[in-house]
Design a protein around this motif. Sequence first.
Motif, PDB file in Angstrom:
ATOM      1  N   ASN A   8       0.825  -1.212   0.000  1.00 14.50           N
ATOM      2  CA  ASN A   8       0.000   0.000   0.000  1.00 14.50           C
ATOM      3  C   ASN A   8       0.854   1.255   0.000  1.00 14.50           C
ATOM      4  O   ASN A   8       0.477   2.276  -0.577  1.00 14.50           O
ATOM      5  CB  ASN A   8      -0.933   0.011   1.221  1.00 14.50           C
ATOM      6  CG  ASN A   8      -2.187  -0.798   0.985  1.00 14.50           C
ATOM      7  OD1 ASN A   8      -3.111  -0.345   0.330  1.00 14.50           O
ATOM      8  ND2 ASN A   8      -2.210  -2.007   1.484  1.00 14.50           N
ATOM      9  N   ILE A  35       1.992   2.161  -3.582  1.00 10.14           N
ATOM     10  CA  ILE A  35       1.082   2.849  -4.504  1.00 10.14           C
ATOM     11  C   ILE A  35       0.624   4.191  -3.957  1.00 10.14           C
ATOM     12  O   ILE A  35      -0.171   4.880  -4.582  1.00 10.14           O
ATOM     13  CB  ILE A  35      -0.165   2.002  -4.837  1.00 10.14           C
ATOM     14  CG1 ILE A  35      -0.940   1.622  -3.585  1.00 10.14           C
ATOM     15  CG2 ILE A  35       0.211   0.789  -5.633  1.00 10.14           C
ATOM     16  CD1 ILE A  35      -2.369   1.237  -3.877  1.00 10.14           C
ATOM     17  N   SER A  70      -1.062   4.759  -1.170  1.00  8.02           N
ATOM     18  CA  SER A  70      -2.262   4.772  -0.318  1.00  8.02           C
ATOM     19  C   SER A  70      -1.906   5.125   1.112  1.00  8.02           C
ATOM     20  O   SER A  70      -2.689   5.735   1.825  1.00  8.02           O
ATOM     21  CB  SER A  70      -2.931   3.394  -0.316  1.00  8.02           C
ATOM     22  OG  SER A  70      -3.386   3.073  -1.570  1.00  8.02           O
ATOM     23  N   LEU A  71      -0.699   4.699   1.504  1.00  6.10           N
ATOM     24  CA  LEU A  71      -0.246   5.016   2.853  1.00  6.10           C
ATOM     25  C   LEU A  71       1.019   5.843   2.751  1.00  6.10           C
ATOM     26  O   LEU A  71       1.929   5.524   1.982  1.00  6.10           O
ATOM     27  CB  LEU A  71       0.077   3.732   3.628  1.00  6.10           C
ATOM     28  CG  LEU A  71      -1.096   2.881   4.072  1.00  6.10           C
ATOM     29  CD1 LEU A  71      -0.601   1.637   4.781  1.00  6.10           C
ATOM     30  CD2 LEU A  71      -1.993   3.659   5.020  1.00  6.10           C
ATOM     31  N   THR A  79      -1.752  11.371  -9.131  1.00  2.00           N
ATOM     32  CA  THR A  79      -2.534  11.048 -10.331  1.00  2.00           C
ATOM     33  C   THR A  79      -1.715  10.179 -11.285  1.00  2.00           C
ATOM     34  O   THR A  79      -2.206   9.171 -11.800  1.00  2.00           O
ATOM     35  CB  THR A  79      -2.974  12.339 -11.037  1.00  2.00           C
ATOM     36  OG1 THR A  79      -3.614  13.165 -10.086  1.00  2.00           O
ATOM     37  CG2 THR A  79      -3.917  12.053 -12.182  1.00  2.00           C
ATOM     38  N   LYS A 135      -1.377   6.709  -9.910  1.00  3.79           N
ATOM     39  CA  LYS A 135      -2.593   5.906 -10.062  1.00  3.79           C
ATOM     40  C   LYS A 135      -2.773   5.452 -11.506  1.00  3.79           C
ATOM     41  O   LYS A 135      -3.301   4.376 -11.771  1.00  3.79           O
ATOM     42  CB  LYS A 135      -3.805   6.700  -9.594  1.00  3.79           C
ATOM     43  CG  LYS A 135      -3.851   6.810  -8.076  1.00  3.79           C
ATOM     44  CD  LYS A 135      -4.958   7.682  -7.581  1.00  3.79           C
ATOM     45  CE  LYS A 135      -4.951   7.697  -6.058  1.00  3.79           C
ATOM     46  NZ  LYS A 135      -5.985   8.590  -5.490  1.00  3.79           N
ATOM     47  N   LYS A 136      -2.318   6.272 -12.411  1.00  5.75           N
ATOM     48  CA  LYS A 136      -2.421   5.858 -13.826  1.00  5.75           C
ATOM     49  C   LYS A 136      -1.396   4.799 -14.155  1.00  5.75           C
ATOM     50  O   LYS A 136      -1.613   3.938 -15.007  1.00  5.75           O
ATOM     51  CB  LYS A 136      -2.213   7.075 -14.728  1.00  5.75           C
ATOM     52  CG  LYS A 136      -3.404   7.994 -14.793  1.00  5.75           C
ATOM     53  CD  LYS A 136      -3.121   9.197 -15.683  1.00  5.75           C
ATOM     54  CE  LYS A 136      -4.303  10.136 -15.656  1.00  5.75           C
ATOM     55  NZ  LYS A 136      -4.005  11.407 -16.336  1.00  5.75           N
ATOM     56  N   PHE A 139      -3.319  -2.289  -9.037  1.00  5.58           N
ATOM     57  CA  PHE A 139      -3.238  -2.946  -7.728  1.00  5.58           C
ATOM     58  C   PHE A 139      -4.380  -3.938  -7.606  1.00  5.58           C
ATOM     59  O   PHE A 139      -5.527  -3.629  -7.887  1.00  5.58           O
ATOM     60  CB  PHE A 139      -3.335  -1.886  -6.633  1.00  5.58           C
ATOM     61  CG  PHE A 139      -2.974  -2.391  -5.263  1.00  5.58           C
ATOM     62  CD1 PHE A 139      -3.879  -3.112  -4.505  1.00  5.58           C
ATOM     63  CD2 PHE A 139      -1.722  -2.135  -4.733  1.00  5.58           C
ATOM     64  CE1 PHE A 139      -3.539  -3.559  -3.239  1.00  5.58           C
ATOM     65  CE2 PHE A 139      -1.373  -2.596  -3.468  1.00  5.58           C
ATOM     66  CZ  PHE A 139      -2.279  -3.305  -2.722  1.00  5.58           C
ATOM     67  N   ALA A 140      -4.025  -5.140  -7.222  1.00  2.00           N
ATOM     68  CA  ALA A 140      -5.051  -6.139  -6.917  1.00  2.00           C
ATOM     69  C   ALA A 140      -4.830  -6.567  -5.479  1.00  2.00           C
ATOM     70  O   ALA A 140      -3.821  -7.180  -5.159  1.00  2.00           O
ATOM     71  CB  ALA A 140      -4.953  -7.316  -7.862  1.00  2.00           C
ATOM     72  N   PHE A 185     -14.420   0.855 -14.386  1.00  3.15           N
ATOM     73  CA  PHE A 185     -13.097   1.267 -13.901  1.00  3.15           C
ATOM     74  C   PHE A 185     -12.295   1.929 -15.009  1.00  3.15           C
ATOM     75  O   PHE A 185     -11.480   2.815 -14.770  1.00  3.15           O
ATOM     76  CB  PHE A 185     -12.347   0.075 -13.288  1.00  3.15           C
ATOM     77  CG  PHE A 185     -12.908  -0.359 -11.985  1.00  3.15           C
ATOM     78  CD1 PHE A 185     -13.509  -1.596 -11.841  1.00  3.15           C
ATOM     79  CD2 PHE A 185     -12.868   0.485 -10.883  1.00  3.15           C
ATOM     80  CE1 PHE A 185     -14.054  -1.988 -10.616  1.00  3.15           C
ATOM     81  CE2 PHE A 185     -13.410   0.100  -9.661  1.00  3.15           C
ATOM     82  CZ  PHE A 185     -14.005  -1.133  -9.543  1.00  3.15           C
ATOM     83  N   LEU A 216     -13.086   5.435 -14.946  1.00  2.49           N
ATOM     84  CA  LEU A 216     -12.420   6.153 -13.851  1.00  2.49           C
ATOM     85  C   LEU A 216     -10.957   6.458 -14.188  1.00  2.49           C
ATOM     86  O   LEU A 216     -10.369   7.366 -13.616  1.00  2.49           O
ATOM     87  CB  LEU A 216     -12.497   5.351 -12.540  1.00  2.49           C
ATOM     88  CG  LEU A 216     -13.883   5.168 -11.941  1.00  2.49           C
ATOM     89  CD1 LEU A 216     -13.801   4.497 -10.569  1.00  2.49           C
ATOM     90  CD2 LEU A 216     -14.628   6.472 -11.800  1.00  2.49           C
ATOM     91  N   TYR A 217     -10.417   5.665 -15.107  1.00  5.79           N
ATOM     92  CA  TYR A 217      -9.053   5.951 -15.557  1.00  5.79           C
ATOM     93  C   TYR A 217      -9.039   6.871 -16.768  1.00  5.79           C
ATOM     94  O   TYR A 217      -8.002   7.061 -17.398  1.00  5.79           O
ATOM     95  CB  TYR A 217      -8.321   4.649 -15.880  1.00  5.79           C
ATOM     96  CG  TYR A 217      -7.816   3.935 -14.657  1.00  5.79           C
ATOM     97  CD1 TYR A 217      -8.479   2.817 -14.151  1.00  5.79           C
ATOM     98  CD2 TYR A 217      -6.688   4.393 -13.997  1.00  5.79           C
ATOM     99  CE1 TYR A 217      -8.012   2.172 -13.015  1.00  5.79           C
ATOM    100  CE2 TYR A 217      -6.211   3.750 -12.859  1.00  5.79           C
ATOM    101  CZ  TYR A 217      -6.887   2.652 -12.378  1.00  5.79           C
ATOM    102  OH  TYR A 217      -6.423   2.016 -11.248  1.00  5.79           O
ATOM    103  N   GLU A 218     -10.200   7.438 -17.061  1.00  8.98           N
ATOM    104  CA  GLU A 218     -10.338   8.420 -18.151  1.00  8.98           C
ATOM    105  C   GLU A 218      -9.970   7.830 -19.505  1.00  8.98           C
ATOM    106  O   GLU A 218      -9.452   8.540 -20.379  1.00  8.98           O
ATOM    107  CB  GLU A 218      -9.459   9.645 -17.865  1.00  8.98           C
ATOM    108  CG  GLU A 218      -9.881  10.382 -16.603  1.00  8.98           C
ATOM    109  CD  GLU A 218      -8.875  11.409 -16.128  1.00  8.98           C
ATOM    110  OE1 GLU A 218      -9.080  11.979 -15.058  1.00  8.98           O
ATOM    111  OE2 GLU A 218      -7.866  11.641 -16.829  1.00  8.98           O
ATOM    112  N   CYS A 267      -9.371  -5.969 -13.743  1.00 11.81           N
ATOM    113  CA  CYS A 267      -9.722  -4.593 -13.377  1.00 11.81           C
ATOM    114  C   CYS A 267      -8.464  -3.774 -13.076  1.00 11.81           C
ATOM    115  O   CYS A 267      -8.413  -2.586 -13.361  1.00 11.81           O
ATOM    116  CB  CYS A 267     -10.646  -4.588 -12.158  1.00 11.81           C
ATOM    117  SG  CYS A 267     -12.280  -5.244 -12.502  1.00 11.81           S
ATOM    118  N   ALA A 268      -7.472  -4.453 -12.482  1.00  7.61           N
ATOM    119  CA  ALA A 268      -6.218  -3.746 -12.179  1.00  7.61           C
ATOM    120  C   ALA A 268      -5.441  -3.435 -13.443  1.00  7.61           C
ATOM    121  O   ALA A 268      -4.604  -2.534 -13.454  1.00  7.61           O
ATOM    122  CB  ALA A 268      -5.384  -4.595 -11.232  1.00  7.61           C
TER     123      ALA A 268
END
Lengths: 334, 746
Positions: free
Chosen positions: A53, A56, A58-59, A91, A94-95, A99-100, A119, A122-124, A166-167
């Motif tokens: 985490n 990426i 997140s933390l 950003t 994230k692009k 992450f799974a 999804f 969401l990734y444009e 999805c990842a």
Amino acid sequence: MHSDMASAVLKLSNITKKFGHKTVLDNVNLDINSGEIFGIIGLSGSGKTTLLNTMIGSLRPNYGDVLFKIEHLLNYRDDKSQYRSVYKNETDVKKAFGFAAQTPSFYNKLTPIENLRYFGKLYELSSDIINTNSEILLQLMGIADSKNLISGYMSGGMKKRLDIACALIHDPKILILDEPTSDLDPINRKQMWALIRQINEKGTTIILSSHFLDELEGLCDRVGILYNGQVICAGTPNEVKSIYTKEDEIRLETSPGKYQKIMERISKESKLQIKKMFIQDNRLVLYTSKPERGLHEVLHILEQMGELLIDVSVNKPSLQEVLEKLIQGHKVVK
Amino acid sequence: MKITAIIKKNFKLVLRSKVSALILLFGPLLIIFLVGLAFNTGQSLQVNVGYYSPDYNDLTDSFIDLLKTQQYSLKQYASEAECRDAIAGGLAHICVIFPEGFRIENDRINEVRFLVDNSKINLFESVVDSIETKFNIRAFELSAGMAEDIVARLNQTKSEIASKNVLFDQLKSENKQMYDLVRSMYRNMSSLDLSFSSADFKIAELKRQSGDISNSLSSIRDEGFRAVESGLDLTDDIRDTIKDINLSAADRKELNDLLTSAVTSFNSIKASLEDEGLDADEKSDRLLDLISASESSLNKIEEKIRKAQSARDRVMVSANATQKNLNQSLVKINAVENSFKAIAQNLAGTKVTDVQTIISPIVKKVEPIVTAESQLNYYFPYLIVLVVMFIGILLASTLSIMEKTSNAHFRNLITPTGDLIFMLGHFFTTLIILVVQVIVILLIYTLYFNQELFSALWPTSIVLFLIMGFFTLLGMVVGNIFDSEETGTLASISISSIFLFISDLVYPLEKMPVYVADLARNYNPFVFGTDLLRRTMVHKLPMYTVGLEILALLGICAGAFLVTYLVMKVTKKQYLLRAAGYMSRQQLGRKYKAIEDQRIFEASRNVTAEKAFKTSKGTASTPGELSVLISAMDDMEFREYVNNATGKNDFAVWAKEVLDNDALADRLRKEDTRKGTASILARAQEDLERIGRILREKQKREQKSKRYKAEQQLSEVEKKLVEKNFEEKKPENKEDEAVKQKKSKS
């Protein structure tokens, strides 16, 4: 796939993460090379998920930084040698990252294609790209036939694969998988590793964590062992194993699989000093410094006992073995 | 667009659940139909009325007859208790209890009691009002009758007084007259000379003179006789002369007649004189008698006059007194007259003499500023805000929690999509659903229940939109704060219920404590929203009159938006921590305690004979055994193991080194009594047993799942073997045997 050793796509620099008084990651330094499959090994609670985490973004760690360099994300003004912090370029991170998590993360009430399209949005991504990528991923994951099935009704393995799809919908350069084969049966696990290899062959750098150390051995280009928040060892599986043992590991799977009796026979009849024998995951595991001879003797005994050989492998001791030894060596005494 | 994708995704999720879809589609229809049917009526309250009277008479019956209308269902009860029970049992709304001997009388209070169930807050006042109105009508009629009677009597009194005013003048004049008379009488009396003396009457003189008179009369008589005799003699002479004279016969005759007449007269006189003489003598005698009688009478009269004098005196005194009395009477007459005048003035001063005006000086007329055929009009703003509130908060919170607890939430957070986008996506999802529901409700309201709305469409729409927005945001805040659907739903319902109850839909705000009412009016969005909606929908006020309030509501929505965003940010952080495996300090504590307990338990099971604690009474491998030994030993022996002065405590050392239990060691170190030490060890043993039970249960659970996993693995391996052997075309006998052996092994 061979990793580009000279080009680290991700650098973890002095990462320390504390939750309250507990230090979960303690001064972790790690480089992930472009195009490799890097495995993170550790016991439960060693900080694997936290580390992933943190990678990426997140933390945010208490100290240290996670740096990345992904060329296609750079514009003409950026210095190509320059690493950027994941925390200052959320950003882009994230692009660039996929992450799974350990638990599949998608909508159970949507179909796979709907999940991927959602999804993707969401990734444009444009609708065309989404459709194209979705088709490819569904085929790759082997769930094309179930693309219109409500995801919640899929099997565990299919769900994991959908999660990875999805990842991957946005074609990330780095894919992070947190225990991708947990809760999967052996056959599905094998399929999953094969899939991961396929993804890696397309150029995606993969970082994963797993409990199934024997499987990581065959899959990962490099592994890192995490214990008590520290990376106590990192390298190729063989390099890691070589640090702690010189013996080879023979793994057998037989039918009907009366391993206890086999072990007794081996103990009695084998001329080799087989230092260690145990049953693990429905296989008989033997350690010997002379693997060829040991294998010959064992096969002979199997034939005599009428055991049908299903599978055999000869390796250095498993990572599990290595892990146990490493942990024993690093155990903190009160 | 991301927001569109999120909204589409949310709709799919919601509609994929058949129950949710049904509720979303048919919920508003059901609501408006039920509510519309219930409230779309102008019917007045239907009341079940029970009544009881110890005795019935015309008056009671007249009251009861009033209630015999369609609105009331009447039932007579045999007792008050029975009627009361009927109310408690819901069979009656109100009981009318008439008093015993119900009649209109002086000094009698007729208390008609209404028994109501005031726990039915919404109903009891209306019921009481309804019945009271009827009773008031009858009471009014009775009052009117009595008032009419009183007014008539007053009028009569007035006219009587007016008519008798004349009498006062008469009385006064008569009084005056009497006064004058009495006064005159007094004067007369006082002027009355009652002095009297019989001597004044000279009776003796009278007598003497009477004698003289009598003598005189006699002498007169005698003279008279002599005269007469002389006369007669004369006449004779004349006659003789005549004879001698030469007269005519006529003249002679005439002279003779004359002489005859004269002789007659003289004879008569003589006779008279004789008679008279006798008579005179009699009379003189009588006169003397009379004088004597008069004398005695005079004496009597004197006596009487004396008596009259005294009587006169008395009369005078009485007259005086009477004068005084008459004066006083006059004063009293004046006073009475003045009173009568005052009474007349008072009576004249009564401005209102009309009975209706007396009974009901003020006529109340309630004029609603809006007219409506049914109660639905009045309740509709409340109903629609209620629907919006409950659905908005519940739906938004449920969607937020569903999203948060969904596995996909983590993936959403690692996409390059801002929190604001997600928030707007959820916000608009809920809002769209609400808008659709409200439109359905409004359409049914206008088309089916024929209520007019279009004249106030714009302000109503804006207000409704803002209300929906606010409650949606509130629901999102709730959904972001709570982690499970159950708690979120409970919180949503609780918040909505608080708004509902601290509003005037259930109980009038005006009846609540002032600070609560102020709080509700200023801070309760339900009150604020319904008030605004009422003004636009019911009163149809134009936009500019409610512009400030709409702006205020907009401001509130903006504030709510900000709060929602901040809450989302905070909860997102916590979510990511949890996703990363972070536990709260409490959870961490519990986790480490479990690990610690397991370690201690395992250490306690691994106490070998060498490591057991040895005493003169025996050896102990567990804290429980040691506790027993300590209880059995004497204090002297105990002191061999424990001496706080020197810091020696062998039991604590054993607990730390052998049992690996630092906490127990610390407790033992602090205790220096034998009983205390034994007790601590006994409790430690109980803890170990408890930990052992927990671990055994955990082990069973794990074994169960491991067994399941092993069975799954076995079946997969079996399958693989079968496939492999099938591919390799191994002899079937061996395969069957292998499979059979595997099966028997399992």
